[in-house]
Scaffold this active site. Structure first.
Site, PDB file in Angstrom:
ATOM      1  N   THR A  18       1.246  42.759  62.739  1.00  0.00           N
ATOM      2  CA  THR A  18       2.403  42.331  61.926  1.00  0.00           C
ATOM      3  C   THR A  18       3.279  41.690  62.714  1.00  0.00           C
ATOM      4  O   THR A  18       4.219  40.659  62.174  1.00  0.00           O
ATOM      5  CB  THR A  18       3.133  43.754  61.247  1.00  0.00           C
ATOM      6  OG1 THR A  18       2.057  44.507  60.712  1.00  0.00           O
ATOM      7  CG2 THR A  18       4.217  43.483  60.331  1.00  0.00           C
ATOM      8  N   SER A 113       7.825  46.856  70.690  1.00  0.00           N
ATOM      9  CA  SER A 113       9.127  47.183  69.677  1.00  0.00           C
ATOM     10  C   SER A 113       9.212  48.439  69.707  1.00  0.00           C
ATOM     11  O   SER A 113       9.656  49.356  70.555  1.00  0.00           O
ATOM     12  CB  SER A 113       8.829  46.591  68.165  1.00  0.00           C
ATOM     13  OG  SER A 113       9.756  46.539  67.602  1.00  0.00           O
ATOM     14  N   HIS A 114       9.099  49.489  68.562  1.00  0.00           N
ATOM     15  CA  HIS A 114       9.457  50.616  68.339  1.00  0.00           C
ATOM     16  C   HIS A 114       8.300  51.636  68.772  1.00  0.00           C
ATOM     17  O   HIS A 114       8.618  52.899  68.650  1.00  0.00           O
ATOM     18  CB  HIS A 114       9.857  50.881  66.830  1.00  0.00           C
ATOM     19  CG  HIS A 114       8.340  50.541  65.914  1.00  0.00           C
ATOM     20  ND1 HIS A 114       7.896  49.435  65.631  1.00  0.00           N
ATOM     21  CD2 HIS A 114       7.550  51.547  65.373  1.00  0.00           C
ATOM     22  CE1 HIS A 114       6.812  49.365  65.099  1.00  0.00           C
ATOM     23  NE2 HIS A 114       6.612  50.832  64.836  1.00  0.00           N
ATOM     24  N   ASP A 278      16.088  49.650  67.969  1.00  0.00           N
ATOM     25  CA  ASP A 278      14.743  50.073  68.537  1.00  0.00           C
ATOM     26  C   ASP A 278      14.456  49.659  69.898  1.00  0.00           C
ATOM     27  O   ASP A 278      15.408  49.024  70.331  1.00  0.00           O
ATOM     28  CB  ASP A 278      13.683  49.703  67.507  1.00  0.00           C
ATOM     29  CG  ASP A 278      13.455  48.038  67.804  1.00  0.00           C
ATOM     30  OD1 ASP A 278      14.283  47.547  67.707  1.00  0.00           O
ATOM     31  OD2 ASP A 278      12.312  47.652  67.151  1.00  0.00           O
ATOM     32  N   ASP A 280      13.079  46.754  71.015  1.00  0.00           N
ATOM     33  CA  ASP A 280      13.352  45.349  71.392  1.00  0.00           C
ATOM     34  C   ASP A 280      14.545  44.900  70.640  1.00  0.00           C
ATOM     35  O   ASP A 280      14.871  43.810  70.725  1.00  0.00           O
ATOM     36  CB  ASP A 280      12.144  44.503  71.103  1.00  0.00           C
ATOM     37  CG  ASP A 280      11.835  44.480  69.777  1.00  0.00           C
ATOM     38  OD1 ASP A 280      11.959  45.556  68.987  1.00  0.00           O
ATOM     39  OD2 ASP A 280      11.261  43.523  69.059  1.00  0.00           O
ATOM     40  N   ASP A 282      15.528  44.794  67.592  1.00  0.00           N
ATOM     41  CA  ASP A 282      15.668  43.771  66.274  1.00  0.00           C
ATOM     42  C   ASP A 282      15.853  44.844  65.042  1.00  0.00           C
ATOM     43  O   ASP A 282      16.056  44.380  63.868  1.00  0.00           O
ATOM     44  CB  ASP A 282      14.444  42.953  66.199  1.00  0.00           C
ATOM     45  CG  ASP A 282      13.093  43.793  66.172  1.00  0.00           C
ATOM     46  OD1 ASP A 282      13.270  44.962  66.402  1.00  0.00           O
ATOM     47  OD2 ASP A 282      12.028  43.017  65.988  1.00  0.00           O
ATOM     48  N   ARG A 283      15.668  46.262  65.198  1.00  0.00           N
ATOM     49  CA  ARG A 283      15.724  46.939  64.341  1.00  0.00           C
ATOM     50  C   ARG A 283      17.227  47.806  64.431  1.00  0.00           C
ATOM     51  O   ARG A 283      17.833  47.831  65.268  1.00  0.00           O
ATOM     52  CB  ARG A 283      14.918  48.209  63.998  1.00  0.00           C
ATOM     53  CG  ARG A 283      13.575  47.787  63.917  1.00  0.00           C
ATOM     54  CD  ARG A 283      12.641  48.801  63.646  1.00  0.00           C
ATOM     55  NE  ARG A 283      11.151  48.392  63.615  1.00  0.00           N
ATOM     56  CZ  ARG A 283      10.151  48.838  62.983  1.00  0.00           C
ATOM     57  NH1 ARG A 283      10.441  50.300  62.544  1.00  0.00           N
ATOM     58  NH2 ARG A 283       9.182  48.294  62.846  1.00  0.00           N
ATOM     59  N   LYS A 377      14.855  39.650  63.130  1.00  0.00           N
ATOM     60  CA  LYS A 377      15.756  40.465  62.558  1.00  0.00           C
ATOM     61  C   LYS A 377      16.557  40.924  63.754  1.00  0.00           C
ATOM     62  O   LYS A 377      16.207  40.857  64.809  1.00  0.00           O
ATOM     63  CB  LYS A 377      14.961  41.824  61.723  1.00  0.00           C
ATOM     64  CG  LYS A 377      13.998  42.273  62.854  1.00  0.00           C
ATOM     65  CD  LYS A 377      13.161  43.505  61.903  1.00  0.00           C
ATOM     66  CE  LYS A 377      12.251  44.369  62.973  1.00  0.00           C
ATOM     67  NZ  LYS A 377      11.013  43.675  62.865  1.00  0.00           N
TER      68      LYS A 377
HETATM   69  C1  VG1 Z   1       6.278  47.494  60.760  1.00  0.00           C
HETATM   70  C2  VG1 Z   1       7.209  47.352  59.814  1.00  0.00           C
HETATM   71  C3  VG1 Z   1       7.435  45.907  59.345  1.00  0.00           C
HETATM   72  C4  VG1 Z   1       8.007  45.123  60.569  1.00  0.00           C
HETATM   73  C5  VG1 Z   1       7.085  45.398  61.870  1.00  0.00           C
HETATM   74  C6  VG1 Z   1       7.732  45.003  63.137  1.00  0.00           C
HETATM   75  O1  VG1 Z   1       4.995  46.777  60.565  1.00  0.00           O
HETATM   76  O2  VG1 Z   1       6.869  47.864  58.629  1.00  0.00           O
HETATM   77  O3  VG1 Z   1       8.494  45.965  58.196  1.00  0.00           O
HETATM   78  O4  VG1 Z   1       8.277  43.940  60.438  1.00  0.00           O
HETATM   79  O5  VG1 Z   1       6.807  46.695  62.146  1.00  0.00           O
HETATM   80  O6  VG1 Z   1       8.794  45.578  63.396  1.00  0.00           O
HETATM   81  P1  VG1 Z   1       3.777  47.684  59.994  1.00  0.00           P
HETATM   82  O7  VG1 Z   1       2.733  46.644  59.734  1.00  0.00           O
HETATM   83  O8  VG1 Z   1       3.534  48.721  61.150  1.00  0.00           O
HETATM   84  O9  VG1 Z   1       4.271  48.458  58.756  1.00  0.00           O
HETATM   85  V1  VG1 Z   1       9.237  45.583  65.151  1.00  0.00           V
HETATM   86  O10 VG1 Z   1      10.508  45.965  65.083  1.00  0.00           O
HETATM   87  O11 VG1 Z   1       7.815  46.876  65.337  1.00  0.00           O
HETATM   88  O12 VG1 Z   1       8.840  44.378  65.784  1.00  0.00           O
HETATM   89 CO    CO Z   2      11.413  45.647  66.958  1.00  0.00          CO
END
Ligand code: VG1
Ligand code: CO
Length: 544
Positions: A18, A113-114, A278, A280, A282-283, A377
């Site tokens: 994603t 990211s998270h 989060d 990085d 962006d959340r 984001k």
């Molecule tokens: C998750 C979220 C999605 C977001 C993605 C990246 O993806 O649901 O909405 O865009 O993380 O966010 P998934 O495929 O695990 O549902 V980040 O802040 O992790 O770059």
């Molecule tokens: Co993120």
């Protein structure tokens, strides 16, 4: 400058998900693993000779070592200049800002990211294009195909570049500029929001805030912007020092992983406003005193009030949300007479709409909100947007939210995550659901009739690209909705996400606990998907 052409063999698991390529640190640190992926990016993108590249990460374990490798590979591949954040730090939205401001050909962001960090945690690489946004699927798929055939990568023989202080260095013919990771971003925020008013809010005795950076990348940004520029008292930002393992925590701003902040905002002496970001940056999570704002509601509130904020005073061109995000923002768009787009999950799908000027604001239920100011984001941006609104309205978050629901109605919403389940079982469950879609319309589930069911597919209205298999959605006769999809960011087993929502127009019924308000839909989801039978799980791991 001596350049080595290193012989390598392909790895078969370098398909970005994603949001970038994410793997366990143990995988990413295998010999040639990082190098293969970086070479695949550079070979596919082919920046023109002398082009500028932006580089930084969220400070997680292996950030520093990976940056030095990428610098040497960039030099060997003909990059002219790299802008790298001091100490290798750049939040994802700040990287997007820097790419756009300095006309870079793209950027590499080191982050999962998270996902948790540390030696046992995750590492990741995101590639952003010249518009500052995540590479679209066509690009990531080409990078993946390249990674399956790679035989050689190019790397300069050179020592480490010191990144602890801003300044300019050379690596062969390439220039390395170590930049302040906050400066360009802070300047952009100052142009969008009324800093004077927010400053006055922080100076009034009536307002207290707590920002939890979760030991991730937003710490330096929040200290600089909230405390130093906007006059929030020191101590407003907690856990503000980025740590390689995020202090052992899970840098995911939600009700479960940011529980310390949640507890503080529900305590007797709670501050008026709480927020977190989060890994990085962006959340964002938005809390008021004894009140939690779902990301879907947050997007709707920002859209409804955007014209009050300097950067958006001319109004919105349109809005967009990911498919599983609640339809709260659709109601605002309808009232304003602007377009509302529904895209697959992941920020990369907003890029073309933003570039084409079709939308100004966009958001995802997963604590992501942003606008056309960058192409990612943006956590701190959302927090500043809320602060700007609170500074103008001088009312509690809970009152603002209630007023919003009174005007537009309330979309009760929740997401249930089942983490680390067996991958084959998860896919079997989704396959069974997909095969049964045709027989769903007309079927009675609990007190509702199913009226519509599909596997979400999206045709980008700007470039015509098609993305299929983006989630099973099931809509009932009262417009309530259940969505099932598998995560594309995990690194262990599969994660099932179940998204549930229903609309409640009656203000007398806006005070329910969402889990109670959605109890019958939650039961319907279990019945429809046979979650327990397929996964052996009786309850979700994370409820947001
Ligand atoms: C998750 C979220 C999605 C977001 C993605 C990246 O993806 O649901 O909405 O865009 O993380 O966010 P998934 O495929 O695990 O549902 V980040 O802040 O992790 O770059
Ligand atoms: Co993120």
């Amino acid at each position: 400058m001596k350049i080595d052409n290193v012989t390598t063999t392909p790895f078969d698991d370098q398909r970005p998900g994603t949001s970038g390529l994410r793997k366990k640190v143990s995988r990413f640190t295998q010999p040639h693993y990082l190098e293969n992926f970086i070479q695949s990016i550079l070979s596919v993108v082919e920046p023109r000779a002398g082009a500028t590249l932006v580089l930084g990460g969220d400070g997680r374990y292996h950030n520093a070592e990976a940056i030095q490798v990428i610098l040497r590979m960039a030099a060997a591949n003909g990059i002219g200049r790299v802008l790298v954040g001091r100490d290798g730090i750049l939040s994802t939205p700040a990287a997007s800002c820097v790419i756009r401001k300095h006309g870079a050909a793209g950027g590499i962001i080191l982050s999962a990211s998270h996902n948790p960090g540390g030696p046992q945690g995750d590492f990741g690489v995101k590639f952003n294009t010249a518009n500052g946004g995540p590479a679209p699927e066509t690009v990531t798929e080409t990078i993946y195909r390249h990674s399956r055939e790679i035989r050689e990568y190019r790397i300069a023989a050179h020592g480490d570049i010191p990144l602890g202080r801003t300044g300019r260095h050379t690596l062969g013919t390439m220039s390395v500029e170590v930049i302040d990771p906050v400066a360009d971003y802070a300047e952009l925020m100052e142009r969008l929001f009324d800093f004077d008013r927010i400053h006055a809010l922080f100076n009034s005795d009536a307002f207290r805030m707590r920002f939890d950076a979760l030991h991730a990348v937003t710490g330096p940004y929040a200290h600089a912007i909230l405390e130093r520029r906007l006059g929030a008292p020191p101590g407003t930002v907690v856990h503000g020092t980025p740590l390689p393992d995020f202090g052992g925590g899970h840098p995911d701003p939600n009700l479960v992983y940011a529980h310390e902040l949640v507890d503080a905002l529900y305590a007797a002496d709670a501050p008026d406003f709480g927020a977190a970001s989060d890994g990085d940056g962006d959340r964002n999570m938005i809390l008021g005193r004894h009140c939690f704002v779902t990301p879907s509601d947050s997007l709707a509130v920002l859209a409804a009030n955007a014209h009050l904020v300097p950067g958006y005073r001319l109004g919105l061109r349109g809005v967009a949300r990911s498919m599983p995000t609640s339809r709260a923002v659709d109601r605002v768009a309808a009232a304003q007479g602007i377009d509302c787009y529904e895209t697959p999950t992941g920020w990369k799908f907003f890029g073309s709409l933003l570039d084409a000027g079709r939308v100004t604001l966009c958001g995802e239920e997963s604590f992501g909100t942003g606008s056309d100011h960058v192409r990612e984001k943006d956590g701190l941006w959302a927090v500043l947007f809320w602060l700007n609104l609170l500074a103008l309205k001088r009312q509690p978050v809970a009152a603002l939210l209630r007023e919003h629901w009174r005007t537009f109605g309330r979309d009760y919403y929740t997401r249930h995550d089942y983490e680390g389940i067996d991958s084959a079982a998860a896919h079997a469950m989704i396959d069974t659901l997909r095969e049964g879609l045709g027989s769903l319309p007309g079927r009675r589930v609990g007190a509702r009739n199913t009226v519509y069911a599909d596997d979400f597919a999206y045709t980008d209205p700007v470039d015509g690209s098609v993305s299929t298999g983006q989630g099973i959605r099931i809509v009932f006769d009262d417009d309530a909705r259940i969505v099932f999809r598998l995560s594309g960011t995990g690194t262990e087993g599969a994660t099932l996400r179940v998204y549930l929502e229903r609309f409640e127009p009656d203000p007398e019924r806006h005070d329910l606990d969402p889990q109670a308000a959605l109890a019958d839909l939650i039961a319907a989801a279990n019945e429809l998907a046979a979650i327990e039978r397929h996964t052996g799980r009786t309850a979700p791991d994370v409820i947001t």
